[in-house]
Design a protein around this motif. Structure first.
Motif, PDB file in Angstrom:
ATOM      1  N   ILE B 324       4.819   9.194   4.896  1.00 23.04           N
ATOM      2  CA  ILE B 324       3.379   9.466   4.853  1.00 23.04           C
ATOM      3  C   ILE B 324       2.638   8.309   4.182  1.00 23.04           C
ATOM      4  O   ILE B 324       1.608   7.826   4.661  1.00 23.04           O
ATOM      5  CB  ILE B 324       3.113  10.764   4.070  1.00 23.04           C
ATOM      6  N   MET B 325       3.211   7.866   3.048  1.00 26.12           N
ATOM      7  CA  MET B 325       2.507   6.823   2.285  1.00 26.12           C
ATOM      8  C   MET B 325       2.342   5.555   3.093  1.00 26.12           C
ATOM      9  O   MET B 325       1.286   4.943   3.112  1.00 26.12           O
ATOM     10  CB  MET B 325       3.263   6.545   0.992  1.00 26.12           C
ATOM     11  N   ALA B 326       3.427   5.156   3.758  1.00 25.86           N
ATOM     12  CA  ALA B 326       3.348   3.933   4.537  1.00 25.86           C
ATOM     13  C   ALA B 326       2.401   4.116   5.722  1.00 25.86           C
ATOM     14  O   ALA B 326       1.615   3.231   6.064  1.00 25.86           O
ATOM     15  CB  ALA B 326       4.739   3.526   5.014  1.00 25.86           C
ATOM     16  N   PHE B 327       2.436   5.332   6.320  1.00 28.63           N
ATOM     17  CA  PHE B 327       1.663   5.584   7.522  1.00 28.63           C
ATOM     18  C   PHE B 327       0.161   5.601   7.229  1.00 28.63           C
ATOM     19  O   PHE B 327      -0.639   5.044   7.973  1.00 28.63           O
ATOM     20  CB  PHE B 327       2.098   6.927   8.133  1.00 28.63           C
ATOM     21  N   VAL B 328      -0.227   6.224   6.141  1.00 27.03           N
ATOM     22  CA  VAL B 328      -1.642   6.309   5.797  1.00 27.03           C
ATOM     23  C   VAL B 328      -2.079   5.096   4.968  1.00 27.03           C
ATOM     24  O   VAL B 328      -3.161   4.550   5.152  1.00 27.03           O
ATOM     25  CB  VAL B 328      -1.942   7.606   4.998  1.00 27.03           C
ATOM     26  N   GLY B 329      -1.199   4.683   4.049  1.00 30.85           N
ATOM     27  CA  GLY B 329      -1.579   3.665   3.080  1.00 30.85           C
ATOM     28  C   GLY B 329      -1.668   2.265   3.647  1.00 30.85           C
ATOM     29  O   GLY B 329      -2.588   1.516   3.292  1.00 30.85           O
ATOM     30  N   ALA B 330      -0.749   1.902   4.516  1.00 32.06           N
ATOM     31  CA  ALA B 330      -0.734   0.530   5.010  1.00 32.06           C
ATOM     32  C   ALA B 330      -2.024   0.190   5.763  1.00 32.06           C
ATOM     33  O   ALA B 330      -2.638  -0.847   5.491  1.00 32.06           O
ATOM     34  CB  ALA B 330       0.506   0.291   5.871  1.00 32.06           C
ATOM     35  N   PRO B 331      -2.490   1.059   6.693  1.00 31.73           N
ATOM     36  CA  PRO B 331      -3.763   0.743   7.353  1.00 31.73           C
ATOM     37  C   PRO B 331      -4.933   0.669   6.365  1.00 31.73           C
ATOM     38  O   PRO B 331      -5.798  -0.209   6.499  1.00 31.73           O
ATOM     39  CB  PRO B 331      -3.959   1.917   8.323  1.00 31.73           C
ATOM     40  N   PHE B 332      -4.928   1.571   5.382  1.00 35.20           N
ATOM     41  CA  PHE B 332      -6.005   1.532   4.395  1.00 35.20           C
ATOM     42  C   PHE B 332      -5.979   0.228   3.609  1.00 35.20           C
ATOM     43  O   PHE B 332      -7.023  -0.382   3.351  1.00 35.20           O
ATOM     44  CB  PHE B 332      -5.887   2.713   3.433  1.00 35.20           C
ATOM     45  N   PHE B 333      -4.781  -0.210   3.266  1.00 38.89           N
ATOM     46  CA  PHE B 333      -4.662  -1.471   2.537  1.00 38.89           C
ATOM     47  C   PHE B 333      -5.151  -2.634   3.396  1.00 38.89           C
ATOM     48  O   PHE B 333      -5.857  -3.523   2.922  1.00 38.89           O
ATOM     49  CB  PHE B 333      -3.210  -1.689   2.126  1.00 38.89           C
ATOM     50  N   LEU B 334      -4.800  -2.609   4.666  1.00 43.02           N
ATOM     51  CA  LEU B 334      -5.248  -3.680   5.558  1.00 43.02           C
ATOM     52  C   LEU B 334      -6.772  -3.688   5.646  1.00 43.02           C
ATOM     53  O   LEU B 334      -7.403  -4.739   5.682  1.00 43.02           O
ATOM     54  CB  LEU B 334      -4.630  -3.506   6.950  1.00 43.02           C
ATOM     55  N   TYR B 335      -7.361  -2.493   5.633  1.00 39.89           N
ATOM     56  CA  TYR B 335      -8.817  -2.393   5.646  1.00 39.89           C
ATOM     57  C   TYR B 335      -9.407  -3.051   4.394  1.00 39.89           C
ATOM     58  O   TYR B 335     -10.347  -3.859   4.478  1.00 39.89           O
ATOM     59  CB  TYR B 335      -9.243  -0.921   5.740  1.00 39.89           C
ATOM     60  N   LEU B 336      -8.840  -2.736   3.237  1.00 36.09           N
ATOM     61  CA  LEU B 336      -9.309  -3.346   1.993  1.00 36.09           C
ATOM     62  C   LEU B 336      -9.210  -4.865   2.062  1.00 36.09           C
ATOM     63  O   LEU B 336     -10.104  -5.593   1.653  1.00 36.09           O
ATOM     64  CB  LEU B 336      -8.453  -2.865   0.823  1.00 36.09           C
ATOM     65  N   LEU B 337      -8.091  -5.322   2.600  1.00 35.92           N
ATOM     66  CA  LEU B 337      -7.828  -6.757   2.678  1.00 35.92           C
ATOM     67  C   LEU B 337      -8.839  -7.442   3.579  1.00 35.92           C
ATOM     68  O   LEU B 337      -9.384  -8.494   3.264  1.00 35.92           O
ATOM     69  CB  LEU B 337      -6.408  -6.959   3.222  1.00 35.92           C
ATOM     70  N   ARG B 338      -9.127  -6.830   4.718  1.00 35.31           N
ATOM     71  CA  ARG B 338     -10.083  -7.399   5.661  1.00 35.31           C
ATOM     72  C   ARG B 338     -11.470  -7.457   5.035  1.00 35.31           C
ATOM     73  O   ARG B 338     -12.214  -8.411   5.214  1.00 35.31           O
ATOM     74  CB  ARG B 338     -10.163  -6.568   6.945  1.00 35.31           C
ATOM     75  N   ARG B 339     -11.833  -6.406   4.324  1.00 32.55           N
ATOM     76  CA  ARG B 339     -13.151  -6.322   3.733  1.00 32.55           C
ATOM     77  C   ARG B 339     -13.326  -7.397   2.666  1.00 32.55           C
ATOM     78  O   ARG B 339     -14.382  -7.982   2.511  1.00 32.55           O
ATOM     79  CB  ARG B 339     -13.331  -4.933   3.115  1.00 32.55           C
ATOM     80  N   GLU B 340     -12.246  -7.637   1.919  1.00 31.60           N
ATOM     81  CA  GLU B 340     -12.295  -8.589   0.810  1.00 31.60           C
ATOM     82  C   GLU B 340     -12.451 -10.016   1.312  1.00 31.60           C
ATOM     83  O   GLU B 340     -13.289 -10.758   0.843  1.00 31.60           O
ATOM     84  CB  GLU B 340     -11.023  -8.466  -0.015  1.00 31.60           C
ATOM     85  N   VAL B 341     -11.646 -10.405   2.296  1.00 29.99           N
ATOM     86  CA  VAL B 341     -11.605 -11.800   2.742  1.00 29.99           C
ATOM     87  C   VAL B 341     -12.517 -12.060   3.921  1.00 29.99           C
ATOM     88  O   VAL B 341     -13.602 -11.619   4.011  1.00 29.99           O
ATOM     89  CB  VAL B 341     -10.183 -12.203   3.180  1.00 29.99           C
TER      90      VAL B 341
END
Lengths: 266, 341
Positions: B324-341
């Motif tokens: 669950i964590m990888a499935f939900v968390g990884a896309p969310f993290f990628l979103y954060l990363l995209r927003r930051e850079v």
């Protein structure tokens, strides 16, 4: 009077002997410049003087005490050192950076005290960085960044400031700005400065004392007038030059060509 | 000075100053942690309302719902919370100590050491399953120490630890794979454990992890200023009077204890130790005095909410929380990363 003294230093990194039998006395309250060709061991000497590197042989004395006998924090309250091109996290502000200079003055269980904040503000003022205190270090220009780092070193309230090539990568105006700042800190605050410089003419202008390194040892040391000579430039830097006396009595030289000797193949 | 220097003021959404922003983020993460704990208590096979949970907590009622809360959901939720806290703190510490954004508890051998030890017990001595937690803990610490010794050469350089860690992890990983192939009939339990999960975790597990969470948490916070100084590079940190080697060894040991106690009770949860500290850093910045509590709170929230989802999404089937964590968390993290850079 000497505040920092190296006696018979030897440093080896891996198999390579970087410094050998190096002896140097840094005069108290003066600006000392360390010059030398690439690979002569200038940065290594600076690291040994600040105990970032430990010598295999020989001793460094600070105020007559063996550097090994002084605790890390105690030394950091007396001596500040700025390496070449230091790094910082991208979201660090200038004020955050300068506050790090108070680290050696703080106990590990205490946060910053009011006195720390006063000193941080003072250091920002001295370096002309007060108006940029809330800016991110990563957004500063090269000259501003260098001044921010000097402000951090200043917040350590050191007796001695060691700088490794503080003007490299800066344009001429910002180089001069940094040199004037260093001279001001030396004259107004009595801080002894030791800096590695690349530009020999710049060193001759700003330094009271110059040490020239060659192959891991001191080739010559003395006032700019004594050290910056045709023979030194030929033997150490392998260039022919005309040395002219400048209007203020400090020597200036013009390179006229490569010295007529066999080049080292590297 | 040119004009552009006056433009680059940092702006924060909602609030005026950076300190206010940091406190705001901490408050949001704290809310998330509380929400995670409450949701984890409320949701499940047996429907229990928040009011009922509250009543049960106050009166220690002993009916069916009280049994579920006291014996199953509450200990499981608390174990999950501490696992999240430990792994997030461990990863945040290691990122500073190793000065490498990819550093996480895997790097210092925690996962592979615990993995091999745990899988060996489960496959070779299935009757002794009660030993999994202590043996996995021992395996994790032994692997961490071996990596440290291998990386030692007149001092510790982060890159040597990372390379030694990769090598030792690959070596131990081959052991895990070999066991799973030779005993493919017994692999199921081992696989579940490799992915990481909280099913059937109860008070004994809480007793194992709690001391490490407390000790590790306190030591981590005490080390925050030092971790900040370490981020200026080794030479600069030495110049500021930090004993770089001592700090690095001590903080690595803290990170190892935190992570080893977590994986020994919950299996090899990846993701939390690597991604949660990064997500917290993207939100709150790299000042460890704020980053450590932020990562800890976010770790609690992420693991408790993920575990709640793992229990309920495909009920009555329970998924391992790691998936669950990888499935939900990884896309969310990628979103954060995209927003930051």
């Amino acid at each position: 009077m000497t505040v920092l003294e190296a006696r018979h230093l030897a440093i080896r990194i891996g198999e390579k002997q970087i410094l050998s039998e190096l002896t140097l006395a840094v005069p108290t309250g003066k600006i000392t410049a360390i010059l030398g060709p690439n690979g002569s061991g200038k940065s290594t000497l600076l690291k040994a003087l600040s105990r970032v590197l430990k010598p295999q042989a020989g001793t460094v004395y600070f105020d007559g005490r063996d550097l090994k006998a002084i605790s890390s924090k105690d030394l950091a309250r007396r001596l500040a050192v700025l390496p070449q091109a230091p790094q910082s996290p991208p979201d660090l502000t200038v004020r955050d950076l300068v506050e790090h200079g108070r680290f050696p003055h703080r106990s590990w269980w205490k946060g910053p005290a009011a006195a720390d904040r006063t000193i941080v503000t003072w250091a920002l003022e001295q370096t002309g960085m007060l108006s940029m205190a809330e800016r991110l270090v990563s957004t500063l220009s090269g000259g501003e960044r260098q001044r921010a780092w000097i402000a951090m070193a200043l917040a350590q309230q050191p007796q001695v400031l060691l700088l490794d090539e503080p003007t490299t990568y800066l344009d001429i105006c910002h180089q001069l700005e940094i040199m004037q700042l260093v001279a001001k800190l030396n004259q107004e605050n009595g801080i002894t400065v030791v800096m590695v410089l690349h530009d020999i003419n710049q060193a001759a202008q700003v330094a009271d004392y110059i040490a020239v390194m060659r192959d891991g040892g001191i080739f010559a040391a003395g006032t700019p007038g004594q050290v910056v000579t045709q023979s030194m430039l030929r033997e150490v830097f392998r260039v022919e030059a005309d040395v002219l006396p400048a209007e203020n009595g400090k020597p200036v030289f013009l390179v006229t060509g490569l010295a007529n000797q066999k080049m080292k193949t590297t | 000075m040119s004009n552009r220097h006056n433009e680059a003021k940092v702006n924060f959404p909602f609030v005026a100053s950076r300190t206010a922003w940091r406190l705001f983020v901490l408050a949001v993460f704290a809310l998330l942690a509380v929400a995670g704990v409450v949701l984890s208590l409320v949701k499940g096979a047996l429907a229990i309302t928040p009011e009922q949970v509250w009543q049960i907590m106050l009166t220690s009622a002993n009916d069916a719902k009280g049994q579920v809360i006291w014996n199953i959901r509450l200990p499981r939720t608390l174990v999950g919370a501490l696992v999240g806290l430990n792994l997030a703190l461990s990863g945040a510490i290691l990122q500073a100590v190793m000065r490498n954004p990819l550093a996480d508890p895997h790097i210092i051998g925690i996962s592979s050491g615990a993995g091999l030890a745990g899988v060996a017990i489960m496959i070779l001595f299935p009757a002794m399953e009660y030993l999994i937690t202590p043996v996995a803990f021992a395996g994790a610490m032994i692997a961490a120490v071996i990596i440290y010794i291998l990386a030692w050469k007149g001092g510790i350089r982060p890159i040597r630890i990372i390379l030694a860690g990769v090598a030792v992890s690959a070596f131990l990983g081959s052991g895990i794979s070999a066991l799973m192939i030779f005993y493919s009939d017994r692999v199921h339990g081992a696989l579940m454990w490799m992915v990481g999960g909280l099913s059937a975790r109860s008070w004994p597990h809480l007793e194992i992890i709690l001391p490490y969470s407390l000790l590790g948490g306190v030591l981590a916070l005490l080390g925050a200023t030092r971790l900040n100084v370490l981020q200026l590079g080794d030479d600069m940190a030495r110049g500021l009077g930090l004993q770089v080697e001592v700090t690095r060894i001590a903080m690595t040991a803290v990170a190892a204890l935190l992570a080893a106690s977590a994986v020994s009770v919950a299996g090899l949860l990846g993701f939390v130790g690597l991604i949660v500290p990064h997500a917290a850093r993207l939100m709150i910045g790299s000042d460890y005095r704020y980053l450590l509590p932020a990562a800890a709170l976010l770790g609690i929230g992420v693991v408790t909410i993920s575990d709640m989802l793992a229990r309920t999404v495909l009920a009555p089937v329970e998924l391992p929380v790691g998936i669950i964590m990888a499935f939900v968390g990884a896309p969310f993290f990628l979103y954060l990363l995209r927003r930051e850079v």
